[in-house]
Scaffold this active site. Structure first.
Site, PDB file in Angstrom:
ATOM      1  N   HIS A  94      44.792  57.025  80.637  1.00  0.00           N
ATOM      2  CA  HIS A  94      45.712  57.607  79.658  1.00  0.00           C
ATOM      3  C   HIS A  94      47.144  57.154  79.922  1.00  0.00           C
ATOM      4  O   HIS A  94      47.896  57.798  80.656  1.00  0.00           O
ATOM      5  CB  HIS A  94      45.614  59.142  79.728  1.00  0.00           C
ATOM      6  CG  HIS A  94      46.381  59.877  78.668  1.00  0.00           C
ATOM      7  ND1 HIS A  94      46.335  61.250  78.550  1.00  0.00           N
ATOM      8  CD2 HIS A  94      47.201  59.457  77.673  1.00  0.00           C
ATOM      9  CE1 HIS A  94      47.102  61.630  77.538  1.00  0.00           C
ATOM     10  NE2 HIS A  94      47.645  60.566  77.002  1.00  0.00           N
TER      11      HIS A  94
ATOM     12  N   HIS B  28      50.598  55.417  77.714  1.00  0.00           N
ATOM     13  CA  HIS B  28      51.190  55.006  76.441  1.00  0.00           C
ATOM     14  C   HIS B  28      52.377  54.081  76.733  1.00  0.00           C
ATOM     15  O   HIS B  28      53.056  54.220  77.751  1.00  0.00           O
ATOM     16  CB  HIS B  28      51.699  56.215  75.652  1.00  0.00           C
ATOM     17  CG  HIS B  28      50.669  57.262  75.375  1.00  0.00           C
ATOM     18  ND1 HIS B  28      49.593  57.028  74.552  1.00  0.00           N
ATOM     19  CD2 HIS B  28      50.546  58.554  75.797  1.00  0.00           C
ATOM     20  CE1 HIS B  28      48.856  58.141  74.475  1.00  0.00           C
ATOM     21  NE2 HIS B  28      49.399  59.073  75.232  1.00  0.00           N
TER      22      HIS B  28
ATOM     23  N   ARG C 232      52.769  54.589  72.054  1.00  0.00           N
ATOM     24  CA  ARG C 232      53.382  55.863  72.408  1.00  0.00           C
ATOM     25  C   ARG C 232      52.890  56.964  71.468  1.00  0.00           C
ATOM     26  O   ARG C 232      53.060  56.888  70.239  1.00  0.00           O
ATOM     27  CB  ARG C 232      54.898  55.715  72.281  1.00  0.00           C
ATOM     28  CG  ARG C 232      55.666  56.908  72.757  1.00  0.00           C
ATOM     29  CD  ARG C 232      57.165  56.624  72.753  1.00  0.00           C
ATOM     30  NE  ARG C 232      57.879  57.649  73.496  1.00  0.00           N
ATOM     31  CZ  ARG C 232      59.157  57.554  73.832  1.00  0.00           C
ATOM     32  NH1 ARG C 232      59.859  56.477  73.512  1.00  0.00           N
ATOM     33  NH2 ARG C 232      59.749  58.517  74.500  1.00  0.00           N
ATOM     34  N   ALA C 233      52.303  58.010  72.035  1.00  0.00           N
ATOM     35  CA  ALA C 233      51.660  59.039  71.203  1.00  0.00           C
ATOM     36  C   ALA C 233      52.669  59.788  70.341  1.00  0.00           C
ATOM     37  O   ALA C 233      52.431  60.022  69.158  1.00  0.00           O
ATOM     38  CB  ALA C 233      50.901  60.021  72.099  1.00  0.00           C
ATOM     39  N   SER C 234      53.795  60.146  70.937  1.00  0.00           N
ATOM     40  CA  SER C 234      54.755  60.953  70.182  1.00  0.00           C
ATOM     41  C   SER C 234      55.405  60.145  69.058  1.00  0.00           C
ATOM     42  O   SER C 234      56.008  60.718  68.153  1.00  0.00           O
ATOM     43  CB  SER C 234      55.833  61.518  71.107  1.00  0.00           C
ATOM     44  OG  SER C 234      56.611  60.480  71.664  1.00  0.00           O
TER      45      SER C 234
ATOM     46  N   HIS D 167      44.386  63.101  70.370  1.00  0.00           N
ATOM     47  CA  HIS D 167      45.782  63.198  70.818  1.00  0.00           C
ATOM     48  C   HIS D 167      46.687  63.364  69.609  1.00  0.00           C
ATOM     49  O   HIS D 167      46.748  62.499  68.747  1.00  0.00           O
ATOM     50  CB  HIS D 167      46.165  61.918  71.583  1.00  0.00           C
ATOM     51  CG  HIS D 167      47.295  62.111  72.561  1.00  0.00           C
ATOM     52  ND1 HIS D 167      48.498  62.663  72.210  1.00  0.00           N
ATOM     53  CD2 HIS D 167      47.386  61.826  73.889  1.00  0.00           C
ATOM     54  CE1 HIS D 167      49.282  62.708  73.281  1.00  0.00           C
ATOM     55  NE2 HIS D 167      48.639  62.223  74.312  1.00  0.00           N
TER      56      HIS D 167
ATOM     57  N   GLU E  52      49.170  59.757  82.430  1.00  0.00           N
ATOM     58  CA  GLU E  52      50.092  59.678  81.286  1.00  0.00           C
ATOM     59  C   GLU E  52      51.511  59.349  81.743  1.00  0.00           C
ATOM     60  O   GLU E  52      52.486  59.816  81.155  1.00  0.00           O
ATOM     61  CB  GLU E  52      50.071  60.952  80.423  1.00  0.00           C
ATOM     62  CG  GLU E  52      50.529  60.681  78.990  1.00  0.00           C
ATOM     63  CD  GLU E  52      50.479  61.885  78.042  1.00  0.00           C
ATOM     64  OE1 GLU E  52      50.170  62.991  78.486  1.00  0.00           O
ATOM     65  OE2 GLU E  52      50.731  61.676  76.849  1.00  0.00           O
TER      66      GLU E  52
END
Lengths: 336, 336
Positions: free
Chosen positions: A6, A8, A72-74, A179, A285
């Protein structure tokens, strides 16, 4: 070998932000703006620099070897714009991840974001799965259970709207990490309550559903140590029993995996103590939600390898599986 | 003495359901329906029977003495109807709790639901606080952080919209348990993901806010063991540090308390191990979310007293405070 499942790309060169800012500016002027895929103005030298001074440096410092790496998840920001801008942004972000993995093939393996968009059928994301996995050798996807960014206005993961994605995942034998992206709802904090709430929600949606009956080989990773689930394992076992669902070992643990993004020793101890080791995948992460050093330990909060090394809740053999074997099994397309 | 700080009247006689069903029927025909407070068609004999055969029986069986008792949380249903129907329903539900406590004054102490309603200023609930606490000797309130029932469309608890409630709480020295009601959003399961997500969300909203600076004596109880918070204590400590917030011991633990509605031994052990004993209040939420017997122990999942009795994470003195002393301190209006 130690595989962090995990990671990003949170340290992207400025051309990425510039591309997105332009999209957002155009969308502010016209919400129906489409634009085109265009280009990220990012050089290989910039990518090298951003990775070598950050994720690669920390891999070496912490003693990990390979990071399974996604945009990048956000910043997925599925709530922003429309299906077309989400498609272009997503393709660019995935192309960039491919470039990182081509530059550092020993250290990073690619996972794709999907071009989800509020009110748009999840089925429309299948073509990006085909493009990234079949054509670009990606080994998994990130699946957003709430493209509305904290308003929870789209389908549950239990809904048949997601079945085309599950069908393609099963066919390609790839896992999805569930996610969410940034919260655009002031009630939530993105990397705290929104991430953790979404993890718990995704687990419950799937647990109460027929998804694993209909897709017996589906592989789902719940990040951030499973949200609240291991801490409330008794509640979930009891809810399953009250609702006529088979024990969780049979009904969900053949399909659901938990990562180890839990940022203190006692939390990791609980996770390792509650869940079977075969359902746990090492992850940190980094460089992500919590970037500081824990004054109680002198080490980064997100240096999760230390907690697993220090835990007496599982055997040495189990630790090897948590660090490597389970990830190889779940990410079956990961090449040796 | 053992005080269970979290009980709801989940076994109400049929007159309660009939009243609400009529309200809902009228609202279905006309969403602007107001109606009148009317009457619950419930006799004292029915109340006695419903309590003696349920909560009172379990108090005796489990060895607890007093339950801090409020209307059924999942039936608050703030998302249903409008501020007027919510007001009438709430007054009736609180009047009923008063009757229970008058019939069994040694075993139950009253906590009020509030007449919240989506889009209606929280300030409007103050008069029900005055009615129940000042006029009817209630000792606390339940505060819903999401009257929209899972769509999170109203203000965060950090918002000044809630300040009139905090002012009245401080003036009367009463605590609030933050507790959502049923989810009307298919993405959530009421007593699983919605309750636990809301607990985590409420903690984060308050942690990131100025509320405890502005109301230094405010007392908030986060139920269900604090949602995901103790399991992710490192994440929250790290997020506080990254955001320039004082350590949680200083910034939130003077104001926030956690109950013990965690339905397995290892979860309770984590809670007792992570949080200071002075911040933990014994609770079971029986007869509530999980009603079955755990086949691994042979006892009810929600018989939380056993887990605390069996835990070696706190001293005997701390257990006395968790079972009684802390509740007396937090619910200062509880009479001996």
């Amino acid at each position: 070998m130690i595989i962090d499942c995990h990671g990003h790309y949170t340290t992207t060169p400025p051309g990425v932000d510039a591309y997105r800012k332009n999209q957002v500016k155009m969308l502010d002027q016209d919400p129906s703006y489409i634009g085109e895929k265009g280009l990220f103005n990012v050089t290989d030298a910039e990518i090298r620099e951003s990775i070598e001074s950050n994720q690669l440096r920390l891999q070496k410092e912490r003693g990990t070897d390979l990071t399974i790496f996604s945009p990048r998840a956000s910043w997925m920001g599925h709530h922003i714009g429309n299906e077309y801008t989400s498609q272009f942004w997503t393709e660019q972000q995935n192309d960039l991840i491919r470039r990182v993995c081509d530059l550092f093939p020993q250290n990073f393996a690619p996972v794709a974001q999907l071009p989800q968009s509020p009110g748009v059928a999840p089925e429309k994301s299948v073509k990006e799965i085909i493009r990234t996995v079949e054509e670009m050798d990606f080994i998994g996807i990130n699946l957003n259970p709430d493209p509305s960014g904290g308003f929870w206005q789209d389908s549950s993961l239990a809904d048949r709207a997601f079945y085309p994605i599950y069908e393609k995942m099963s066919e390609l034998d790839i896992p999805a990490m569930v996610h969410v992206s940034a919260a655009c709802n002031d009630c939530f904090h993105t990397t705290g309550s929104h991430y953790l709430g979404a993890d718990t929600t995704a687990f419950q949606q799937l647990m109460m559903s027929d998804v694993f009956k209909d897709f017996p080989d589906l592989k789902i990773i719940i990040p951030h140590g499973g949200g609240a689930v291991p801490y409330h394992w008794g509640r979930f076992r009891g809810l399953a029993q009250d609702n006529g669902i088979a024990p969780l070992e049979e009904s969900v643990l053949k399909n659901i995996y938990f990562d180890t993004c839990v940022y203190h020793q006692k939390g990791i101890d609980l996770l390792l103590d509650i869940l079977p080791a075969e359902n746990i995948l090492f992850a940190s992460e980094m460089i992500g939600a919590v970037r500081g050093i824990d004054p109680e330990t002198g080490h980064n909060f997100d240096d999760t390898k230390r907690y697993i090394d220090n835990s007496d809740k599982v055997s040495a053999e189990d630790k090897i599986n948590i660090f490597e074997g389970n990830a190889r099994r779940v990410f079956s397309r990961l090449q040796a």
